[in-house]
Design a protein around this motif. Structure first.
Motif, PDB file in Angstrom:
ATOM      1  N   HIS A   1      -4.454   2.085  -6.287  1.00 56.69           N
ATOM      2  CA  HIS A   1      -4.676   3.310  -7.058  1.00 56.69           C
ATOM      3  C   HIS A   1      -4.763   3.009  -8.557  1.00 56.69           C
ATOM      4  O   HIS A   1      -5.292   3.800  -9.329  1.00 56.69           O
ATOM      5  CB  HIS A   1      -3.560   4.338  -6.807  1.00 56.69           C
ATOM      6  CG  HIS A   1      -3.535   4.862  -5.386  1.00 56.69           C
ATOM      7  ND1 HIS A   1      -4.531   4.609  -4.477  1.00 56.69           N
ATOM      8  CD2 HIS A   1      -2.618   5.640  -4.733  1.00 56.69           C
ATOM      9  CE1 HIS A   1      -4.234   5.192  -3.321  1.00 56.69           C
ATOM     10  NE2 HIS A   1      -3.084   5.816  -3.445  1.00 56.69           N
TER      11      HIS A   1
ATOM     12  N   LYS B   1      -7.955   6.400   9.322  1.00 59.65           N
ATOM     13  CA  LYS B   1      -9.228   6.790   9.947  1.00 59.65           C
ATOM     14  C   LYS B   1      -9.770   5.561  10.636  1.00 59.65           C
ATOM     15  O   LYS B   1      -9.864   4.491  10.001  1.00 59.65           O
ATOM     16  CB  LYS B   1     -10.232   7.228   8.877  1.00 59.65           C
ATOM     17  CG  LYS B   1     -10.235   8.717   8.609  1.00 59.65           C
ATOM     18  CD  LYS B   1     -11.528   9.123   7.936  1.00 59.65           C
ATOM     19  CE  LYS B   1     -11.257   9.666   6.546  1.00 59.65           C
ATOM     20  NZ  LYS B   1     -12.479   9.856   5.772  1.00 59.65           N
TER      21      LYS B   1
ATOM     22  N   TYR C   1      -4.964   4.787   4.505  1.00 58.23           N
ATOM     23  CA  TYR C   1      -4.693   5.388   3.198  1.00 58.23           C
ATOM     24  C   TYR C   1      -3.188   5.380   2.962  1.00 58.23           C
ATOM     25  O   TYR C   1      -2.438   6.029   3.688  1.00 58.23           O
ATOM     26  CB  TYR C   1      -5.221   6.833   3.167  1.00 58.23           C
ATOM     27  CG  TYR C   1      -6.716   6.941   3.382  1.00 58.23           C
ATOM     28  CD1 TYR C   1      -7.595   6.866   2.304  1.00 58.23           C
ATOM     29  CD2 TYR C   1      -7.242   7.097   4.659  1.00 58.23           C
ATOM     30  CE1 TYR C   1      -8.973   6.944   2.497  1.00 58.23           C
ATOM     31  CE2 TYR C   1      -8.613   7.176   4.864  1.00 58.23           C
ATOM     32  CZ  TYR C   1      -9.472   7.098   3.784  1.00 58.23           C
ATOM     33  OH  TYR C   1     -10.822   7.164   3.985  1.00 58.23           O
TER      34      TYR C   1
ATOM     35  N   ASN D   1      -2.462   8.389   6.017  1.00 57.12           N
ATOM     36  CA  ASN D   1      -3.526   8.760   6.956  1.00 57.12           C
ATOM     37  C   ASN D   1      -4.249   7.496   7.405  1.00 57.12           C
ATOM     38  O   ASN D   1      -4.378   6.550   6.619  1.00 57.12           O
ATOM     39  CB  ASN D   1      -4.503   9.702   6.236  1.00 57.12           C
ATOM     40  CG  ASN D   1      -5.621  10.204   7.142  1.00 57.12           C
ATOM     41  OD1 ASN D   1      -5.510  10.157   8.365  1.00 57.12           O
ATOM     42  ND2 ASN D   1      -6.695  10.676   6.538  1.00 57.12           N
TER      43      ASN D   1
ATOM     44  N   THR E   1      -5.468   1.945  -0.767  1.00 58.73           N
ATOM     45  CA  THR E   1      -6.223   2.155   0.470  1.00 58.73           C
ATOM     46  C   THR E   1      -6.633   0.785   1.003  1.00 58.73           C
ATOM     47  O   THR E   1      -7.200  -0.031   0.262  1.00 58.73           O
ATOM     48  CB  THR E   1      -7.476   3.006   0.180  1.00 58.73           C
ATOM     49  OG1 THR E   1      -7.044   4.277  -0.309  1.00 58.73           O
ATOM     50  CG2 THR E   1      -8.312   3.208   1.421  1.00 58.73           C
TER      51      THR E   1
ATOM     52  N   ILE F   1       2.174   4.990   4.581  1.00 56.88           N
ATOM     53  CA  ILE F   1       0.890   5.333   5.207  1.00 56.88           C
ATOM     54  C   ILE F   1       0.777   6.859   5.281  1.00 56.88           C
ATOM     55  O   ILE F   1       1.643   7.535   5.853  1.00 56.88           O
ATOM     56  CB  ILE F   1       0.764   4.720   6.619  1.00 56.88           C
ATOM     57  CG1 ILE F   1       0.752   3.191   6.528  1.00 56.88           C
ATOM     58  CG2 ILE F   1      -0.497   5.230   7.325  1.00 56.88           C
ATOM     59  CD1 ILE F   1       0.739   2.480   7.867  1.00 56.88           C
TER      60      ILE F   1
ATOM     61  N   ASN G   1      -7.783  -1.512  -2.060  1.00 63.04           N
ATOM     62  CA  ASN G   1      -8.117  -0.839  -3.326  1.00 63.04           C
ATOM     63  C   ASN G   1      -6.860  -0.128  -3.831  1.00 63.04           C
ATOM     64  O   ASN G   1      -6.429   0.871  -3.243  1.00 63.04           O
ATOM     65  CB  ASN G   1      -9.230   0.196  -3.118  1.00 63.04           C
ATOM     66  CG  ASN G   1     -10.553  -0.469  -2.789  1.00 63.04           C
ATOM     67  OD1 ASN G   1     -10.959  -1.422  -3.442  1.00 63.04           O
ATOM     68  ND2 ASN G   1     -11.215   0.012  -1.734  1.00 63.04           N
TER      69      ASN G   1
ATOM     70  N   ILE H   1       0.837  -1.221   0.000  1.00 70.26           N
ATOM     71  CA  ILE H   1       0.000   0.000   0.000  1.00 70.26           C
ATOM     72  C   ILE H   1       0.866   1.263   0.000  1.00 70.26           C
ATOM     73  O   ILE H   1       0.351   2.374   0.016  1.00 70.26           O
ATOM     74  CB  ILE H   1      -1.047   0.017   1.140  1.00 70.26           C
ATOM     75  CG1 ILE H   1      -0.408   0.279   2.514  1.00 70.26           C
ATOM     76  CG2 ILE H   1      -1.896  -1.253   1.151  1.00 70.26           C
ATOM     77  CD1 ILE H   1      -1.421   0.748   3.567  1.00 70.26           C
TER      78      ILE H   1
ATOM     79  N   VAL I   1      -9.652   2.564   8.093  1.00 68.22           N
ATOM     80  CA  VAL I   1      -9.229   2.764   6.708  1.00 68.22           C
ATOM     81  C   VAL I   1      -7.803   3.318   6.742  1.00 68.22           C
ATOM     82  O   VAL I   1      -7.525   4.309   7.414  1.00 68.22           O
ATOM     83  CB  VAL I   1     -10.167   3.751   5.962  1.00 68.22           C
ATOM     84  CG1 VAL I   1      -9.766   3.846   4.486  1.00 68.22           C
ATOM     85  CG2 VAL I   1     -11.620   3.328   6.100  1.00 68.22           C
TER      86      VAL I   1
ATOM     87  N   SER J   1       2.416  11.881   8.325  1.00 70.77           N
ATOM     88  CA  SER J   1       1.168  11.109   8.276  1.00 70.77           C
ATOM     89  C   SER J   1       0.251  11.526   9.422  1.00 70.77           C
ATOM     90  O   SER J   1       0.681  12.139  10.409  1.00 70.77           O
ATOM     91  CB  SER J   1       1.456   9.603   8.268  1.00 70.77           C
ATOM     92  OG  SER J   1       1.725   9.146   9.559  1.00 70.77           O
TER      93      SER J   1
ATOM     94  N   SER K   1       0.190   5.453  -0.027  1.00 69.36           N
ATOM     95  CA  SER K   1       0.548   6.171  -1.258  1.00 69.36           C
ATOM     96  C   SER K   1       0.264   5.334  -2.511  1.00 69.36           C
ATOM     97  O   SER K   1       0.191   5.863  -3.607  1.00 69.36           O
ATOM     98  CB  SER K   1       2.028   6.580  -1.210  1.00 69.36           C
ATOM     99  OG  SER K   1       2.817   5.443  -0.948  1.00 69.36           O
TER     100      SER K   1
END
Ligand SMILES: NC(=O)c1ccc[n+]([C@@H]2O[C@H](COP(=O)([O-])OP(=O)(O)OC[C@H]3O[C@@H](n4cnc5c(N)ncnc54)[C@H](OP(=O)(O)O)[C@@H]3O)[C@@H](O)[C@H]2O)c1
Length: 332
Positions: free
Chosen positions: A264, A151, A241, A149, A246, A147, A262, A144, A239, A222, A243
């Motif tokens: 990008h 939530k 997020y 962010n 996600t 990192i 998911n 992924i 979640v 971050s 670079s």
């Protein structure tokens, strides 16, 4: 250590029952003893889980030479005193979260465990859930990216009549210590210690925080946006997020069974990863592994992590103005 580890249960309430169900699934555990202040509660639990010894005082439990480890499952404010009672009697402990009411209490428990060379761990079961292990594997693989962010939320619609413990400030009540601890832990696990913390809260008439919103800012830029609430049944989702993608730890993220990534580039991966029993089984496996190998700490939930968690929760509480008797005693 011998093959069968004899467990003692201190405080046979709601979580102790769910935990005991998972203890029964492990081939090398025996729920040997239970202690409750109430003889009927002890008797009922003993009958339900086929427990050999039932005690009506915690003192008797810790003095039983057969007991190898004690699971402390009482409300937060009692953990400090009861952890010390167990350790001073030479017993290993697994203590429910939060380990203590503040960093001072967690430090004292950790130091005592170290001095006595006994096993001690906070019951952060999330760390041992196979779904969490998968998330760490995905993140560590770089899939992924960095990192950016996180939530994460944990909310339920509380009711002062049916969920009294979480409203009773004298028992350490409030959303932050009860459930906010999970999003905060996830952020510490994945992002480390925040550089800056912001937070705000709403309080019930009795003083418990019934909503708490938290923002973390990290040295590398971050962020984390975290929420705990007793005012609504929220998604209980995390979640992450990155670079490159996600990652979603689906409902209920702290013992997730489903992860979606998911990317990008438009592709998606879904992982369905179950767990054994109520999910506490994996934490039990870790404790059993440590005890059998003579380890006094878990490498996955070391005492240092409990200290960092407590210190971070202390900072959040300072910002929102949430104090417990345990903090005030320190100031005397
Ligand atoms: N890991 C998880 O998933 C999870 C989930 C829920 C809760 N927890 C944690 O587990 C702990 C216990 O929660 P719970 O909901 O199971 O608690 P609970 O059912 O309300 O109480 C558990 C036991 O604590 C003692 N106790 C309860 N109220 C007390 C009071 N007013 N004064 C003195 N002792 C009291 C009682 O022991 P006696 O029988 O000896 O009287 C009771 O049997 C909390 O710290 C919570 O954070 C963890």
């Amino acid at each position: 250590m011998k093959k069968t580890i004899k467990w003692g249960i201190l405080g046979p309430g709601k979580i102790a029952r769910k935990f005991a169900q998972d203890l029964l699934l492990h081939p090398d555990t025996e729920i040997y003893a239970v202690a409750s202040r109430d003889s009927e509660r002890a008797a009922n639990f003993a009958a339900e889980f086929n427990v050999s010894r039932k005690y009506v005082s915690y003192q008797e439990l810790v003095q039983d030479p057969e007991v190898d480890i004690i699971y402390i499952a009482t409300p937060h404010v009692f953990h400090y005193e009861q952890a010390q009672l167990c350790l001073n009697a030479g017993k290993n402990i697994l203590c429910e979260k939060p380990f203590g009411m503040n960093a001072r209490e967690v430090t004292a428990i950790s130091e005592l465990a170290g001095n006595k060379e006994l096993f001690a761990m906070e019951g952060i079961w999330t760390r041992f859930i196979p779904g969490t292990e998968k998330v760490l594997e995905i993140i560590n693989s770089g899939a992924i990216g960095e990192i950016l962010n996180i939530k994460a939320d944990f909310g339920f619609l509380g009711n002062e009549n049916t969920t009294r413990r979480v409203y009773d400030i004298s028992l350490g009540a409030g959303s932050l210590l009860d459930i906010g601890i999970y999003p905060v832990y996830l952020s510490l696990l994945l992002q480390g210690i925040p550089k800056t913390i912001n937070a705000m809260a709403t309080f019930a008439a009795g003083g418990a925080d019934i909503w708490c919103g938290i923002l973390f800012d990290f040295e590398n830029g971050s962020k984390a946006i975290l929420e705990s609430t007793m005012l609504a049944n929220t998604e209980i989702e995390a979640v992450i997020y990155g670079s490159r993608a996600t990652l979603i730890m689906h409902h209920r993220f702290h013992h997730t069974k489903q992860i979606t990534v998911n990317y990008h580039n438009g592709t998606q991966e879904t992982f369905n990863i179950g767990y054994t029993g109520n999910g506490y089984y994996h934490e039990i496996q870790e404790v059993m592994h440590c005890l059998k190998n003579g380890q006094t700490e878990s490498q996955k939930v070391p005492l240092e992590m409990s200290l960092k968690l407590a210190a971070t929760l202390d900072k959040i509480r300072e910002i929102i103005g949430l104090k417990y008797d345990a903090d005030l005693q320190h100031q005397k």
